[in-house]
Design a protein around this motif. Structure first.
Motif, PDB file in Angstrom:
ATOM      1  N   LEU A 151       0.567  -1.447  -0.023  1.00 20.97           N
ATOM      2  CA  LEU A 151      -0.131  -0.367   0.183  1.00 20.97           C
ATOM      3  C   LEU A 151       0.521   1.549   0.104  1.00 20.97           C
ATOM      4  CD1 LEU A 151      -2.982   0.760  -0.145  1.00 20.97           C
ATOM      5  CD2 LEU A 151      -3.022   1.173   2.836  1.00 20.97           C
ATOM      6  N   ALA A 152       2.173   1.297   0.778  1.00 16.63           N
ATOM      7  CA  ALA A 152       2.802   2.048   0.726  1.00 16.63           C
ATOM      8  C   ALA A 152       3.800   2.773  -0.592  1.00 16.63           C
ATOM      9  CB  ALA A 152       3.774   2.552   1.732  1.00 16.63           C
ATOM     10  N   LEU A 153       3.050   1.599  -1.106  1.00 14.89           N
ATOM     11  CA  LEU A 153       4.545   1.833  -2.779  1.00 14.89           C
ATOM     12  C   LEU A 153       3.606   2.386  -3.691  1.00 14.89           C
ATOM     13  CD1 LEU A 153       6.623  -1.618  -2.844  1.00 14.89           C
ATOM     14  CD2 LEU A 153       7.317   0.947  -2.783  1.00 14.89           C
ATOM     15  N   ILE A 154       2.764   1.815  -3.386  1.00 15.90           N
ATOM     16  CA  ILE A 154       1.176   2.238  -3.951  1.00 15.90           C
ATOM     17  C   ILE A 154       0.800   4.056  -3.998  1.00 15.90           C
ATOM     18  CG2 ILE A 154      -1.458   2.137  -4.727  1.00 15.90           C
ATOM     19  CD1 ILE A 154      -1.066  -1.077  -4.070  1.00 15.90           C
ATOM     20  N   VAL A 155       0.735   4.250  -2.968  1.00 17.87           N
ATOM     21  CA  VAL A 155       0.398   5.297  -2.784  1.00 17.87           C
ATOM     22  C   VAL A 155       1.391   5.986  -2.788  1.00 17.87           C
ATOM     23  CG1 VAL A 155       0.319   7.492  -0.481  1.00 17.87           C
ATOM     24  CG2 VAL A 155      -1.162   4.783  -0.719  1.00 17.87           C
TER      25      VAL A 155
ATOM     26  N   GLN B 195       1.471  10.060   1.854  1.00 22.79           N
ATOM     27  CA  GLN B 195       2.165   8.939   1.938  1.00 22.79           C
ATOM     28  C   GLN B 195       2.907   8.933   3.783  1.00 22.79           C
ATOM     29  OE1 GLN B 195       3.848   6.492  -0.286  1.00 22.79           O
ATOM     30  NE2 GLN B 195       4.384   6.154   1.401  1.00 22.79           N
ATOM     31  N   LEU B 196       2.450   9.909   4.517  1.00 22.66           N
ATOM     32  CA  LEU B 196       2.487   9.373   5.486  1.00 22.66           C
ATOM     33  C   LEU B 196       1.859   8.742   6.279  1.00 22.66           C
ATOM     34  CD1 LEU B 196       4.520  10.673   8.305  1.00 22.66           C
ATOM     35  CD2 LEU B 196       3.157  12.822   7.638  1.00 22.66           C
ATOM     36  N   LEU B 197       0.712   9.056   5.591  1.00 21.45           N
ATOM     37  CA  LEU B 197      -0.194   7.362   6.349  1.00 21.45           C
ATOM     38  C   LEU B 197       0.090   6.994   6.218  1.00 21.45           C
ATOM     39  CD1 LEU B 197      -3.511  10.089   5.869  1.00 21.45           C
ATOM     40  CD2 LEU B 197      -1.753   9.589   8.373  1.00 21.45           C
ATOM     41  N   ALA B 198       0.078   5.894   5.086  1.00 13.56           N
ATOM     42  CA  ALA B 198       0.635   4.745   4.270  1.00 13.56           C
ATOM     43  C   ALA B 198       1.783   4.907   5.838  1.00 13.56           C
ATOM     44  CB  ALA B 198       1.006   4.820   2.894  1.00 13.56           C
ATOM     45  N   LEU B 199       2.817   5.603   5.822  1.00 18.26           N
ATOM     46  CA  LEU B 199       4.294   5.003   6.280  1.00 18.26           C
ATOM     47  C   LEU B 199       3.439   4.255   8.243  1.00 18.26           C
ATOM     48  CD1 LEU B 199       6.810   7.273   4.474  1.00 18.26           C
ATOM     49  CD2 LEU B 199       6.285   5.118   4.055  1.00 18.26           C
ATOM     50  N   CYS B 200       3.054   5.992   8.539  1.00 17.67           N
ATOM     51  CA  CYS B 200       2.213   5.349   9.896  1.00 17.67           C
ATOM     52  C   CYS B 200       1.423   4.187  10.193  1.00 17.67           C
ATOM     53  CB  CYS B 200       1.582   6.355  10.112  1.00 17.67           C
ATOM     54  SG  CYS B 200       2.557   7.862  10.618  1.00 17.67           S
ATOM     55  N   LEU B 201       1.197   3.797   8.874  1.00 16.92           N
ATOM     56  CA  LEU B 201      -0.456   2.654   8.590  1.00 16.92           C
ATOM     57  C   LEU B 201       1.187   1.657   9.024  1.00 16.92           C
ATOM     58  CD1 LEU B 201      -2.848   0.661   9.015  1.00 16.92           C
ATOM     59  CD2 LEU B 201      -2.642   1.052   6.339  1.00 16.92           C
ATOM     60  N   ILE B 202       1.958   1.072   8.212  1.00 14.41           N
ATOM     61  CA  ILE B 202       3.336   0.076   8.381  1.00 14.41           C
ATOM     62  C   ILE B 202       3.489   0.308   9.327  1.00 14.41           C
ATOM     63  CG2 ILE B 202       5.277  -0.546   7.565  1.00 14.41           C
ATOM     64  CD1 ILE B 202       4.729   0.901   4.810  1.00 14.41           C
TER      65      ILE B 202
END
Length: 132
Positions: free
Chosen positions: A78-82, A115-122
């Protein structure tokens, strides 16, 4: 010279030119070209690829359930997609104009926030699954 407007194509498929397996083949080529362009031109995407090369094998080695393993891997993808979408937004804004404009800044900042939210999700998902 005619003053009539040019005809508008109502069927988007007429503009595609290809169908079936040939279309899928070309679509895969375009996707690979996009991945190559992102890796070559976007440092953030390269960093995420390297992070993915670390986290995905780690997820495969961890003693977690199949569902947890799938979620650990999914958030990395998901982070790559974002990041790909964020880079596409930035490229589009830059294509329109390099002029500083509040809406351009807003679009780029929103992509960055995604992208910040995607990284926080990881971090959140990995912590919830791995910390007892």
């Amino acid at each position: 010279m005619s003053s009539e407007p040019s005809a508008v194509v109502a069927d988007g498929a007429a503009l595609k030119g290809r169908s079936g397996l040939v279309r899928i083949w070309y679509a895969c080529g375009y996707s690979l070209a996009g991945l190559r362009a992102a890796y070559a031109g976007e440092a953030a995407f390269r960093q995420l690829v390297w992070l993915s090369l670390l986290l995905i094998p780690l997820a495969l080695l961890l003693d977690v359930s199949r569902v947890e393993r799938a979620v650990l891997i999914a958030v990395v993808f998901l982070a790559l997609i974002v990041e790909l979408l964020n880079s596409a937004i930035e490229a589009t804004v830059d294509r329109i104009s390099f002029e500083l404009h509040p809406l351009s800044k807003q679009a780029k900042d929103m992509g960055s926030a995604a992208q910040l939210l995607a990284l926080c999700l990881i971090g959140l998902v990995w912590a919830v699954i791995l910390i007892p």
